[in-house]
Design a protein around this motif. Sequence first.
Motif, PDB file in Angstrom:
ATOM      1  N   PRO A 155       8.556  -8.041  -5.778  1.00 40.73           N
ATOM      2  CA  PRO A 155       7.855  -8.239  -4.508  1.00 40.73           C
ATOM      3  C   PRO A 155       7.994  -9.657  -3.958  1.00 40.73           C
ATOM      4  O   PRO A 155       7.483  -9.962  -2.886  1.00 40.73           O
ATOM      5  N   GLY A 156       8.701 -10.511  -4.709  1.00 40.67           N
ATOM      6  CA  GLY A 156       8.926 -11.884  -4.261  1.00 40.67           C
ATOM      7  C   GLY A 156       8.427 -12.936  -5.206  1.00 40.67           C
ATOM      8  O   GLY A 156       8.789 -14.108  -5.086  1.00 40.67           O
ATOM      9  N   ASN A 157       7.629 -12.530  -6.194  1.00 35.41           N
ATOM     10  CA  ASN A 157       7.029 -13.505  -7.105  1.00 35.41           C
ATOM     11  C   ASN A 157       7.516 -13.378  -8.539  1.00 35.41           C
ATOM     12  O   ASN A 157       7.211 -14.223  -9.384  1.00 35.41           O
ATOM     13  N   VAL A 180      11.924  -1.682   6.244  1.00 33.69           N
ATOM     14  CA  VAL A 180      11.006  -1.728   5.103  1.00 33.69           C
ATOM     15  C   VAL A 180      11.321  -2.972   4.283  1.00 33.69           C
ATOM     16  O   VAL A 180      12.464  -3.176   3.872  1.00 33.69           O
ATOM     17  N   SER A 181      10.317  -3.801   4.034  1.00 27.86           N
ATOM     18  CA  SER A 181      10.530  -5.038   3.286  1.00 27.86           C
ATOM     19  C   SER A 181      10.247  -4.819   1.801  1.00 27.86           C
ATOM     20  O   SER A 181       9.442  -3.976   1.419  1.00 27.86           O
ATOM     21  N   LEU A 182      10.928  -5.599   0.967  1.00 28.43           N
ATOM     22  CA  LEU A 182      10.692  -5.528  -0.474  1.00 28.43           C
ATOM     23  C   LEU A 182       9.265  -5.911  -0.817  1.00 28.43           C
ATOM     24  O   LEU A 182       8.637  -5.303  -1.681  1.00 28.43           O
ATOM     25  N   SER A 183       8.754  -6.944  -0.166  1.00 34.68           N
ATOM     26  CA  SER A 183       7.416  -7.434  -0.499  1.00 34.68           C
ATOM     27  C   SER A 183       6.358  -6.365  -0.293  1.00 34.68           C
ATOM     28  O   SER A 183       5.419  -6.233  -1.090  1.00 34.68           O
ATOM     29  N   SER A 184       6.498  -5.562   0.755  1.00 37.38           N
ATOM     30  CA  SER A 184       5.511  -4.512   0.994  1.00 37.38           C
ATOM     31  C   SER A 184       5.749  -3.307   0.096  1.00 37.38           C
ATOM     32  O   SER A 184       4.803  -2.694  -0.410  1.00 37.38           O
ATOM     33  N   ALA A 199      -0.734  -3.290  -2.503  1.00 38.49           N
ATOM     34  CA  ALA A 199      -0.672  -2.704  -1.155  1.00 38.49           C
ATOM     35  C   ALA A 199      -0.907  -1.191  -1.187  1.00 38.49           C
ATOM     36  O   ALA A 199      -0.980  -0.566  -0.130  1.00 38.49           O
ATOM     37  N   TYR A 200      -1.052  -0.609  -2.382  1.00 35.74           N
ATOM     38  CA  TYR A 200      -1.214   0.835  -2.504  1.00 35.74           C
ATOM     39  C   TYR A 200      -2.669   1.192  -2.800  1.00 35.74           C
ATOM     40  O   TYR A 200      -3.376   0.429  -3.490  1.00 35.74           O
ATOM     41  N   PRO A 201      -3.143   2.343  -2.307  1.00 32.33           N
ATOM     42  CA  PRO A 201      -4.576   2.710  -2.414  1.00 32.33           C
ATOM     43  C   PRO A 201      -5.066   2.755  -3.855  1.00 32.33           C
ATOM     44  O   PRO A 201      -4.403   3.307  -4.730  1.00 32.33           O
ATOM     45  N   GLY A 202      -6.250   2.186  -4.063  1.00 34.71           N
ATOM     46  CA  GLY A 202      -6.923   2.273  -5.349  1.00 34.71           C
ATOM     47  C   GLY A 202      -6.464   1.297  -6.402  1.00 34.71           C
ATOM     48  O   GLY A 202      -7.075   1.214  -7.470  1.00 34.71           O
ATOM     49  N   ASN A 203      -5.407   0.538  -6.146  1.00 33.47           N
ATOM     50  CA  ASN A 203      -4.908  -0.388  -7.163  1.00 33.47           C
ATOM     51  C   ASN A 203      -5.696  -1.691  -7.152  1.00 33.47           C
ATOM     52  O   ASN A 203      -6.098  -2.184  -6.090  1.00 33.47           O
ATOM     53  N   GLN A 225      11.783   3.853  -1.578  1.00 34.43           N
ATOM     54  CA  GLN A 225      12.425   4.641  -0.542  1.00 34.43           C
ATOM     55  C   GLN A 225      13.936   4.388  -0.581  1.00 34.43           C
ATOM     56  O   GLN A 225      14.383   3.291  -0.929  1.00 34.43           O
ATOM     57  N   GLY A 226      14.688   5.409  -0.221  1.00 32.23           N
ATOM     58  CA  GLY A 226      16.125   5.310  -0.325  1.00 32.23           C
ATOM     59  C   GLY A 226      16.823   5.117   1.000  1.00 32.23           C
ATOM     60  O   GLY A 226      16.194   4.982   2.057  1.00 32.23           O
TER      61      GLY A 226
END
Length: 479
Positions: free
Chosen positions: A238-240, A448-452, A458-462, A474-475
Amino acid sequence: MLSGERAEHDLAVGDLSGATGADGQLQFMLDSASGVGLIPEQVWEQPDLPASPYGSDPATASIGFTDGQAAGSASPLTWATAQEVRLIQDLGAGRLLEQPSIVAARYVTHSQAEAPLTVTAPVHEAGSAIEASPPQATVNGTSVTVTGSTAPGAHVDIQISDIQVPDGSGSTSSLTAGASGAFAATVTVPAGDQSHVAVTVTAPGGGTNEAGFDVTSLAVPGTVVLNVSGPAGGGAGPGNFALPTAANGTSAVFPARSFTITDFRAATTGATTSFQVGIGDLTNPFGGQDGFSLQLIDLYIRKPGLPSYDYSTAATYPSRNYRVAPADAWSQSIEVDGFGRAQWQTALGTAAGSIESVRGNPASGQITITVPAAQLGTISSGWTFTVAVTGQDGFGTDDARAFTATPGAYTFGVCSAAQVAQNPEPQACQVSPSIEPEVLGTVPPPGVSLSSELNVLAYPGNTTTTLATPVQLQGVTVP
């Protein structure tokens, strides 16, 4: 065995002391034997090491070693024992009894003439030069014109062989040098691969010579049906994500762009289909010529129009901590790594076919996976490919290199030590290594960015410690 061969050389050149003296090779072999003359494979050459007491940790315990005696290896080693017997017979006869006559005739009875040879293109290489690293040439296509000079009328052979499969096979072109000794031939090398070109000459009056070089073809193997660029800022999840350190925990060990995807393409020859994953730096830090060493590649393939039960969104292992987006659910997956792992399966868990080859090309930065087109199917509009690159680890349970909070001894870091030391610490650096997606690089669709896409939070419940919704990859789709 090697000691016996050295003694045979001593006998051949008349140095009997080296073979039979008190400190000679035969006496050394006899002294190193155990039991009733059991010749070992290897002997201990360090100070004596006592056996560990009963109950010691078997992972660190020693069976005990004595300087000059068997080092825990095979005793007897059959060919070493056979070498001892042969040496004793040789010494009794005063000559080598098993010397091949054809070899002796070539190198002892006769001396070998050397024919002149210089390769002038595509590299300059003189014959008889022993190079640790042969000269390199790079071509954009699959043709290489080899020119040079030798003795007038000499027979010239030019052989192309696979660098990664040095079995002596390959195509050979033969010609005769002209009246001036000049020769030229255009040969074909495999597309997108590395080959060795060996030029050998035999002069009319006797004498031989050899020169060689390596050549890299940057050509794509076949007709390209999909060609996309890698995303900006790839190679760090994600960049880090941070690259591992060496065992001392401080120095960097992998090149900076080892997991950066530069491009992805699919190409077909009709008989085969090749997938190429471009990597920013395919340098092998552990040595060797093959540039495919650090990476693990998962390629998820969606052939459209199949029944729903023929698709899956699961990663190759649940511990990968990601899934493939439902719209891109895959029907076949290919996983390969730098340790030689290569598997190709369907979403139902059955074998999809046999992978023909997996190659790494440091010069072009391409990892090429080639499969039979008949087993894959004909790629056409609507096929989707999802790529995930991480680090391979042959000792891991899921074949992937582990993550730790900061880079460790050959482990990826969620963040670098410098990032973690910031005040306040970035939230991305607080995510538990156990829930991070094992993805250093991927190729998302446009927009679509890698970071997102790779950001767990960024995903629900995490949360930083809970993975309720895995990351979705995604492909890219053939238009």
